[in-house]
Design a protein around this motif. Structure first.
Motif, mmCIF file in Angstrom:
data_model
loop_
_atom_site.group_PDB
_atom_site.id
_atom_site.type_symbol
_atom_site.label_atom_id
_atom_site.label_comp_id
_atom_site.label_asym_id
_atom_site.label_seq_id
_atom_site.Cartn_x
_atom_site.Cartn_y
_atom_site.Cartn_z
ATOM 1 N N LEU A 10 0.828 -1.209 0.000
ATOM 2 C CA LEU A 10 0.000 0.000 0.000
ATOM 3 C C LEU A 10 0.859 1.254 0.000
ATOM 4 O O LEU A 10 0.516 2.267 -0.614
ATOM 5 C CB LEU A 10 -0.850 -0.030 1.278
ATOM 6 N N ASN A 11 1.996 1.197 0.704
ATOM 7 C CA ASN A 11 2.807 2.397 0.883
ATOM 8 C C ASN A 11 3.963 2.516 -0.101
ATOM 9 O O ASN A 11 4.613 3.542 -0.169
ATOM 10 C CB ASN A 11 3.342 2.443 2.304
ATOM 11 N N ALA A 12 4.194 1.413 -0.832
ATOM 12 C CA ALA A 12 5.297 1.444 -1.791
ATOM 13 C C ALA A 12 5.012 2.428 -2.922
ATOM 14 O O ALA A 12 5.916 2.946 -3.543
ATOM 15 C CB ALA A 12 5.540 0.052 -2.345
ATOM 16 N N PHE A 13 3.730 2.690 -3.156
ATOM 17 C CA PHE A 13 3.370 3.555 -4.278
ATOM 18 C C PHE A 13 2.825 4.911 -3.819
ATOM 19 O O PHE A 13 2.114 5.580 -4.538
ATOM 20 C CB PHE A 13 2.335 2.847 -5.171
ATOM 21 N N LYS A 14 3.125 5.268 -2.573
ATOM 22 C CA LYS A 14 2.663 6.548 -2.037
ATOM 23 C C LYS A 14 3.768 7.578 -2.150
ATOM 24 O O LYS A 14 4.946 7.233 -2.135
ATOM 25 C CB LYS A 14 2.357 6.371 -0.550
ATOM 26 N N THR A 15 3.382 8.850 -2.188
ATOM 27 C CA THR A 15 4.405 9.889 -2.080
ATOM 28 C C THR A 15 4.688 10.115 -0.592
ATOM 29 O O THR A 15 3.864 9.818 0.268
ATOM 30 C CB THR A 15 3.936 11.215 -2.687
ATOM 31 N N GLU B 83 4.850 12.891 0.969
ATOM 32 C CA GLU B 83 3.920 13.893 1.536
ATOM 33 C C GLU B 83 2.615 13.210 1.942
ATOM 34 O O GLU B 83 2.087 13.449 3.027
ATOM 35 C CB GLU B 83 3.618 15.006 0.511
ATOM 36 N N ASP B 84 2.130 12.376 1.033
ATOM 37 C CA ASP B 84 0.896 11.638 1.273
ATOM 38 C C ASP B 84 1.018 10.822 2.565
ATOM 39 O O ASP B 84 0.145 10.853 3.445
ATOM 40 C CB ASP B 84 0.656 10.713 0.072
ATOM 41 N N TYR B 85 2.156 10.126 2.708
ATOM 42 C CA TYR B 85 2.401 9.291 3.888
ATOM 43 C C TYR B 85 2.418 10.140 5.145
ATOM 44 O O TYR B 85 1.812 9.800 6.163
ATOM 45 C CB TYR B 85 3.738 8.562 3.720
ATOM 46 N N ASN B 86 3.118 11.278 5.080
ATOM 47 C CA ASN B 86 3.217 12.142 6.254
ATOM 48 C C ASN B 86 1.859 12.697 6.659
ATOM 49 O O ASN B 86 1.590 12.915 7.841
ATOM 50 C CB ASN B 86 4.194 13.289 5.988
ATOM 51 N N MET B 87 0.989 12.907 5.676
ATOM 52 C CA MET B 87 -0.328 13.453 5.959
ATOM 53 C C MET B 87 -1.260 12.397 6.549
ATOM 54 O O MET B 87 -1.917 12.636 7.553
ATOM 55 C CB MET B 87 -0.973 13.972 4.657
#
Lengths: 312, 293
Positions: free
Chosen positions: B49-54, B56-60
C-alpha cells in the motif's frame, strides 16, 4: 581361514564388479571442498579461541584465557538466556500453533471446504518463509517504526495512543517485539511439514473417532498428534538449531540493544570479530555456540531414534 | 464384519455429500484460519500500500490509508540508486552457479558414498553431518582470512565457492541416504548390460533420482539467494552485492523515508515471490523431503 574371514568383512560396493576404491575419484572434488571450506575453518576457529589477535599483526597464544573470561562474562550468559526466548519464538509457539493450524486445515478445511481452500491458506501462512530473512526482517522493522510505523498508527486510530512505543528502541519491548517478528517469519514451516505428515493418516481413523462421538480436541490428541511424531521431532530439532543461530534479525533491527537487551551469541561473536577486533574472543564465543548446537543435536537425535524405535 | 460396517457408513454418508454438511464449528474454524492468514499477510499488504505513495501523502495520512494517487517515485529511486538490475544479476549468478555445481557435487559424493560404499564412508558422513550443524559464525573469520589471502575477498567467486560447498554438504547428507537404498536389481541389471560406473551414474542413477535432485536444485537456489551473514561480511563493494544486501544497506541509512523503504522492500521481494509461485509444488515436496535443514 582368518584370511577368508577378512575377505568376508570387506565391504562391497552396491555395483557388482566395481570395488569401492574405484569410486574414490567421484568423491575427491566434493571432499576436498568440504575439507577446505568447512573442516579447516572449524579447526582454525577453535585454535583462534586460544589466542589474542586484533585481526592484524601477530597472533599470541594465551591458553584458556578467553574461555575463562567467557565463563564469567555476563553478556555471554545473557545472550544465551535470550536464545531461550528465541527458542520460544521459533520453536515452541510456531510448533504449537502449527499443530493446531495444520490439523484444522487438513481435518476441517480440506474435507469440508475442499483442498483448494486449504492449500491457498497454507500458501499464505508459508509466504514469509520464502522471503530472504533479511528482507522479511526489514519489512517487520518498518511496520514497527517508532515515529510513523503502521503499528503505532493503528494504535492511534483505535484511540490507544497511550500504548504507542519505540518498539525496538526500548529495552522493555525490544525482545518481545523481536519474538513476534520471528514467530511471523517461522510459522509457515511447521504448518507445511505437519500437513504433509497428516496426508499419511488414514481418513477412516477420523471417521471412526467421529462415530465414537469424539470431539475435535479428542481426535487431535488421539489421532493427529501420535501420527505426526516423526515430523514433530524434525521440526523441533531443525528449528532449535535455527533459533540458536539467529543472526540477521538482531543485526538488522537492534544490534543486540538497547544495552544488551536483545544480545544473542551469534551476533555477540560477530561483534567481537568485526566491530571491536577481538578475534580470539569472538572465536571462543562461536566455538561455544558450535559445541552447544552439536551437543543438542546428538542428544536430540538419540531421543529421536529412541522414540521411533518405541513407535515401531 | 468391519468391512461390512465401513460399507454401510459409505452408503449412508457418501464422501461427496458429507463435504456439504458444514457445521457451525467448521465455519468457525474457517473464519479463524482466514483471520490468521490476514494477520500473516497484513505486513505485506501494508507494505504494498505504501510502496506507491508519495512521502507527503504518507506524512499526511499515515501508513494505513490508500494512496491518494499512484507514485512510482520510491521504486524508481531504489532501482536507480542501488542499480537494481546489477544486484539482481549478482544474486542470480551466485545462486545459479551454486545450485548447479552444488547439485553436481552432491550427486558425485553420494554416488561414491551411497552406491560405491567407499571405505570409511560412515566416518566421512559423520564429518558431513558436522559440516551441516556448524553455525556459519564458526567458519566466518577463518574463511575471511583465507579469501583475503587468495585475493577473492569482495568478489562473487568467494560466495560461489563457499555456498557451493556448504549446500553440497547438505545435499550429500540427503542424497547419499537416498542412494543407499537405491534398488539393487536396477544396479545389477546395469552391470549385466556392461555399463561402466560413469554410464550407470549418468543413464540409470541420475534419471531415477531426478525428482530429489530437482528439489535440491530449487532449495540450493533459494537458500543461496536468501543468505545474509557471510555475504554481508564479504561483499563490500556496491558492484558485487546481492539483492538482500542492497536493501539492508539502504535500510542502514536511518534518514530513509518510510515510503522509499517500503518501495525498496517490495521490489526486493518480487523475485522471490515470482519464484515461489512458479515452484510452489517443488517447494512443498522439498520442505518435506529435506526437512532436515
Amino acid at each position: 581361514m582368518s584370511l577368508n574371514k577378512d575377505h568376508g568383512a570387506f565391504v562391497h560396493s552396491r555395483l557388482p564388479g566395481s570395488r569401492p576404491s574405484r569410486f574414490v575419484p567421484y568423491l575427491l572434488p566434493g571432499l576436498i571442498g568440504i575439507f577446505a571450506i568447512v573442516i579447516v575453518p572449524i579447526g582454525w576457529n577453535v585454535y583462534l579461541s586460544f589466542t589474542r589477535w586484533r585481526g592484524v599483526g601477530p597472533t599470541r597464544w594465551i591458553g584458556g584465557k578467553n574461555w575463562r573470561r567467557l565463563m564469567s562474562d555476563k553478556t555471554f550468559w545473557v545472550s544465551f538466556s535470550h536464545s531461550l526466548w528465541i527458542i520460544v519464538a521459533i520453536v515452541v509457539i510456531p510448533t504449537i500453533l502449527g499443530l493446531l493450524i495444520s490439523s484444522a486445515l487438513t481435518d476441517v478445511i480440506q474435507k469440508k471446504f475442499g483442498p483448494r481452500t486449504s492449500s491457498s491458506l497454507r500458501a499464505l501462512y508459508y509466504l514469509p518463509q520464502v522471503l530472504p530473512v533479511a528482507v522479511a526482517t526489514i519489512i517487520m522493522g518498518w511496520i514497527f517504526r517508532p515515529e510513523d510505523g503502521a503499528v503505532n498508527d493503528l494504535l492511534a486510530k483505535v484511540g490507544l495512543s497511550s500504548l504507542q512505543q519505540n518498539w525496538l528502541g526500548s529495552a522493555k519491548t525490544a525482545l518481545p517485539v523481536l519474538m513476534i517478528i520471528l514467530i511471523w517469519i517461522q510459522l509457515g514451516y511447521p504448518i507445511v511439514i505437519f500437513m504433509s505428515g497428516l496426508q499419511r493418516v488414514d481418513p477412516e481413523l477420523y471417521e471412526a473417532a467421529s462415530l465414537d462421538g469424539a470431539n475435535w480436541w479428542q481426535k487431535f490428541r488421539v489421532v493427529t498428534l501420535p501420527s505426526i511424531v516423526p515430523e514433530l521431532l524434525v521440526v523441533v530439532l531443525t528449528s532449535t538449531i535455527g533459533a540458536l543461530k539467529t543472526f540477521a534479525p538482531v543485526f538488522l533491527l537492534t544490534k543486540g540493544g538497547p544495552g544488551t537487551s536483545t544480545m544473542v551469541p551469534s551476533y555477540y561473536s560477530y561483534n567481537q570479530f568485526f566491530q571491536i577486533q577481538q578475534v580470539g574472543y569472538g572465536a571462543a564465543i562461536s566455538t561455544a555456540l558450535t559445541v552447544v548446537i552439536i551437543i543438542f543435536s546428538i542428544a536430540f537425535t538419540a531421543i529421536q531414534k529412541h522414540v521411533e524405535k518405541h513407535m515401531d | 464384519m468391519s468391512s461390512q460396517m465401513s460399507e454401510q457408513i459409505a452408503d449412508t454418508a457418501p464422501f461427496g455429500h458429507a463435504k456439504h454438511i458444514r457445521s457451525w464449528g467448521n465455519w468457525t474454524a474457517l473464519v479463524l484460519l482466514v483471520l490468521g492468514a490476514v494477520v500473516m499477510l497484513f505486513p505485506l499488504v501494508i507494505l504494498a500500500l505504501n510502496a506507491f505513495k508519495t512521502t507527503e501523502d504518507y506524512n499526511m495520512t499515515g501508513p494505513l490509508s490508500f494512496p491518494a494517487h499512484m507514485s512510482l517515485e520510491g521504486v524508481i529511486s531504489f532501482w536507480n540508486t542501488t542499480d537494481f538490475p546489477m544486484k539482481f544479476a549478482n544474486s542470480l549468478l551466485i545462486s545459479l552457479v551454486v545450485s548447479v555445481v552444488g547439485v553436481l557435487l552432491s550427486v558425485l559424493n553420494s554416488f561414491a558414498l551411497g552406491i560405491g560404499r567407499v571405505k570409511g564412508n560412515t566416518v566421512i558422513l559423520l564429518f558431513i553431518m558436522l559440516a551441516n550443524m556448524v553455525p556459519q559464525e564458526a567458519l566466518l573469520y577463518p574463511l575471511y582470512i583465507m579469501f583475503k589471502a587468495i585475493g577473492l575477498y569482495n568478489t562473487q567467486w568467494s560466495m560461489i565457492i563457499i555456498f557451493t560447498i556448504i549446500q553440497s554438504a547438505y545435499g550429500t547428507y540427503l542424497l547419499s541416504a537416498v542412494y543407499g537404498t537405491f534398488p539393487q536389481a536396477i544396479l545389477e541389471a546395469s552391470t549385466v548390460d556392461g555399463a561402466s560406473r560413469w554410464q550407470t551414474l549418468l543413464r540409470i542413477v541420475l534419471p531415477i533420482s531426478w525428482p530429489t535432485i530437482s528439489v535440491l536444485f530449487v532449495f540450493f537456489f533459494i537458500w543461496t539467494w536468501n543468505e545474509y551473514m557471510i555475504p554481508m561480511a564479504f561483499l563490500m563493494s556496491d558492484s558485487v552485492q546481492t539483492v538482500p544486501l542492497a536493501l539492508a544497506t539502504m535500510q542502514g541509512q536511518h534518514t530513509m523515508a518510510a515510503t522509499d523503504l517500503a518501495a525498496a522492500a517490495l521490489l526486493s521481494i518480487i523475485p522471490t515471490i515470482v519464484f515461489f509461485v512458479f515452484f510452489q509444488r517443488k517447494l512443498s515436496q522439498g520442505i518435506v523431503a529435506g526437512s532436515v535443514k
